[in-house]
Design a protein around this motif. Structure first.
Motif, PDB file in Angstrom:
ATOM      1  N   UNK A 143       4.163  -6.391  -2.608  1.00  0.00           N
ATOM      2  CA  UNK A 143       4.753  -5.705  -1.465  1.00  0.00           C
ATOM      3  C   UNK A 143       3.749  -5.683  -0.321  1.00  0.00           C
ATOM      4  N   UNK A 144       4.179  -5.157   0.770  1.00  0.00           N
ATOM      5  CA  UNK A 144       3.271  -4.940   1.886  1.00  0.00           C
ATOM      6  C   UNK A 144       2.185  -3.970   1.424  1.00  0.00           C
ATOM      7  N   UNK A 145       0.955  -4.453   1.345  1.00  0.00           N
ATOM      8  CA  UNK A 145      -0.114  -3.645   0.759  1.00  0.00           C
ATOM      9  C   UNK A 145      -0.367  -2.380   1.562  1.00  0.00           C
ATOM     10  N   UNK A 146      -0.357  -2.496   2.891  1.00  0.00           N
ATOM     11  CA  UNK A 146      -0.601  -1.328   3.734  1.00  0.00           C
ATOM     12  C   UNK A 146       0.486  -0.280   3.539  1.00  0.00           C
ATOM     13  N   UNK A 147       1.745  -0.738   3.526  1.00  0.00           N
ATOM     14  CA  UNK A 147       2.851   0.200   3.341  1.00  0.00           C
ATOM     15  C   UNK A 147       2.807   0.820   1.950  1.00  0.00           C
ATOM     16  N   UNK A 148       2.432   0.038   0.955  1.00  0.00           N
ATOM     17  CA  UNK A 148       2.325   0.562  -0.403  1.00  0.00           C
ATOM     18  C   UNK A 148       1.254   1.647  -0.503  1.00  0.00           C
ATOM     19  N   UNK A 164      -6.466  -0.878   4.494  1.00  0.00           N
ATOM     20  CA  UNK A 164      -5.036  -0.858   4.184  1.00  0.00           C
ATOM     21  C   UNK A 164      -4.465  -2.219   3.808  1.00  0.00           C
ATOM     22  N   UNK A 165      -5.195  -3.278   4.072  1.00  0.00           N
ATOM     23  CA  UNK A 165      -4.674  -4.607   3.786  1.00  0.00           C
ATOM     24  C   UNK A 165      -5.665  -5.396   2.945  1.00  0.00           C
ATOM     25  N   UNK A 166      -5.221  -6.544   2.475  1.00  0.00           N
ATOM     26  CA  UNK A 166      -6.077  -7.457   1.722  1.00  0.00           C
ATOM     27  C   UNK A 166      -6.454  -8.646   2.609  1.00  0.00           C
ATOM     28  N   UNK A 167      -6.927  -8.351   3.782  1.00  0.00           N
ATOM     29  CA  UNK A 167      -7.251  -9.397   4.745  1.00  0.00           C
ATOM     30  C   UNK A 167      -8.540 -10.116   4.352  1.00  0.00           C
ATOM     31  N   UNK A 168      -8.553 -11.424   4.608  1.00  0.00           N
ATOM     32  CA  UNK A 168      -9.760 -12.200   4.390  1.00  0.00           C
ATOM     33  C   UNK A 168     -10.706 -12.027   5.583  1.00  0.00           C
ATOM     34  N   UNK A 169     -11.942 -12.501   5.407  1.00  0.00           N
ATOM     35  CA  UNK A 169     -12.952 -12.330   6.444  1.00  0.00           C
ATOM     36  C   UNK A 169     -12.525 -12.980   7.757  1.00  0.00           C
ATOM     37  N   UNK A 223       9.043   7.994   5.416  1.00  0.00           N
ATOM     38  CA  UNK A 223       7.882   8.696   5.956  1.00  0.00           C
ATOM     39  C   UNK A 223       6.700   7.743   6.102  1.00  0.00           C
ATOM     40  N   UNK A 224       6.496   6.880   5.100  1.00  0.00           N
ATOM     41  CA  UNK A 224       5.382   5.928   5.158  1.00  0.00           C
ATOM     42  C   UNK A 224       5.551   4.959   6.327  1.00  0.00           C
ATOM     43  N   UNK A 225       6.764   4.483   6.549  1.00  0.00           N
ATOM     44  CA  UNK A 225       7.002   3.569   7.672  1.00  0.00           C
ATOM     45  C   UNK A 225       6.797   4.278   9.007  1.00  0.00           C
ATOM     46  N   UNK A 226       7.215   5.535   9.082  1.00  0.00           N
ATOM     47  CA  UNK A 226       7.010   6.293  10.322  1.00  0.00           C
ATOM     48  C   UNK A 226       5.519   6.488  10.593  1.00  0.00           C
ATOM     49  N   UNK A 227       4.750   6.803   9.550  1.00  0.00           N
ATOM     50  CA  UNK A 227       3.307   6.964   9.720  1.00  0.00           C
ATOM     51  C   UNK A 227       2.646   5.649  10.131  1.00  0.00           C
ATOM     52  N   UNK A 228       3.097   4.551   9.522  1.00  0.00           N
ATOM     53  CA  UNK A 228       2.527   3.251   9.869  1.00  0.00           C
ATOM     54  C   UNK A 228       2.829   2.890  11.320  1.00  0.00           C
ATOM     55  N   UNK A 229       4.037   3.203  11.760  1.00  0.00           N
ATOM     56  CA  UNK A 229       4.409   2.941  13.149  1.00  0.00           C
ATOM     57  C   UNK A 229       3.569   3.775  14.109  1.00  0.00           C
TER      58      UNK A 229
END
Length: 304
Positions: free
Chosen positions: A175-180, A269-274, A222-228
């Motif tokens: 899933x979207x890691x940040x949203x999760x 919040x994410x699994x971003x690469x360098x 609620x999680x989507x509202x906070x992310x927004x």
């Protein structure tokens, strides 16, 4: 009336008999509970075994070629009558098929051929896909262990796989890691600070007071509202602050702090690469500088 009637017919986890029927009902009620071991150690053992067998066959083939006295047979497969070489090549072909499938640059053609010939998933490909799965969340592992310890409906020997946390992977799609992450934070906050949350009808999958499986949409909303709100804050607050102040040095400082904050949140919040973080930070800082510099008669960036 109809909604109440449908909720009364929802089958609870405890409606299934104790043992694997009830345990599998729990797993099916929450997709992230689909966990399994990768068996890294024995998978590596089997891989080395297959690799060693191919190395021996390779040496055997090289020795046969060195002992060949008729050079014409080495230059033509059609005329080759060396039984040992043909037998070794056949064994190599079989071992390679078991070791791994042929890689193809044109994926669409490979997929077509795979459907026509029904190419099996061989060991290397299966291992690659297994090792590519996401690591199981500690939260899910602990939840299953607590449930099993509380019910005792499965023998300890057959639930010992949950103690291999380093090898456990989740079969559920990513899933979207940040949203999760935000959903987990929202759920914990609601449980801690809102006492009526666990008494809502969305917890209708179990009658056990110690089992909480939420099936509603409140947490996601609620999680989507906070992310927004978080994204809006990161994008607009630096612009607002820079428009309030007229000092160039203060504006540069605000942009630096905002970029650091943005990258920190993105990293957590994410699994971003360098490289993805570098590009995201460069883009964010550039947009802020260009936007803010255009609001003043003395821009931060001067055209050459």
């Amino acid at each position: 009336m109809s909604s109440t009637h449908s909720q009364s017919h929802v089958k609870k986890i405890e409606d299934y008999r104790a043992g694997y029927p009830r345990y599998t009902a729990l797993l099916s009620a929450h997709v992230p509970f689909f966990l399994c071991r990768r068996f890294n150690r024995i998978r590596a053992r089997v891989l080395l075994l297959k690799q060693n067998k191919l190395s021996e066959l390779e040496e055997q083939l090289d020795q046969i070629d060195r002992d060949e006295r008729r050079l014409l047979l080495l230059g033509s497969n059609r005329l080759d009558t060396n039984a040992d070489r043909l037998s070794t090549l056949a064994e190599i072909d079989s071992s390679l098929a078991d070791y791994g499938t042929l890689k193809c640059n044109i994926s669409s053609i490979c997929q077509i051929f795979a459907k026509i010939w029904r190419i099996p998933d061989e060991f290397v490909d299966r291992s690659h896909r297994m090792l590519s799965l996401d690591v199981a969340e500690a939260r899910d592992i602990e939840s299953l262990q607590n449930w099993l310890n509380g019910t005792g409906c499965i023998t300890r020997e057959e639930t010992a796989y949950l103690s291999q946390s380093r090898e456990l992977v989740r079969l559920a799609p990513s899933k979207d890691f940040a949203l999760s992450r935000l959903e987990i934070w929202v759920e914990d906050a609601l449980i801690r600070f809102y006492s009526k949350f666990r008494k809502s009808p969305q917890f209708d999958l179990s009658v056990d007071p110690n089992v909480y499986l939420y099936s509603g949409s409140l947490i996601k909303q609620v999680a989507r509202a906070l992310l927004l709100c978080l994204i809006t804050f990161l994008l607009l607050m630096p612009v607002v602050i820079c428009n309030i102040t007229g000092s160039t040095s203060v504006r540069i400082f605000v942009i630096m702090i905002s970029t650091i904050l943005y990258l920190s949140i993105l990293f957590s919040l994410t699994k971003s690469r360098t490289m993805e973080l570098v590009l995201a930070g460069a883009t964010y800082a550039t947009v802020l500088i260009v936007f803010v510099s255009g609001q003043d008669d003395q821009p931060l960036l001067k055209a050459a």
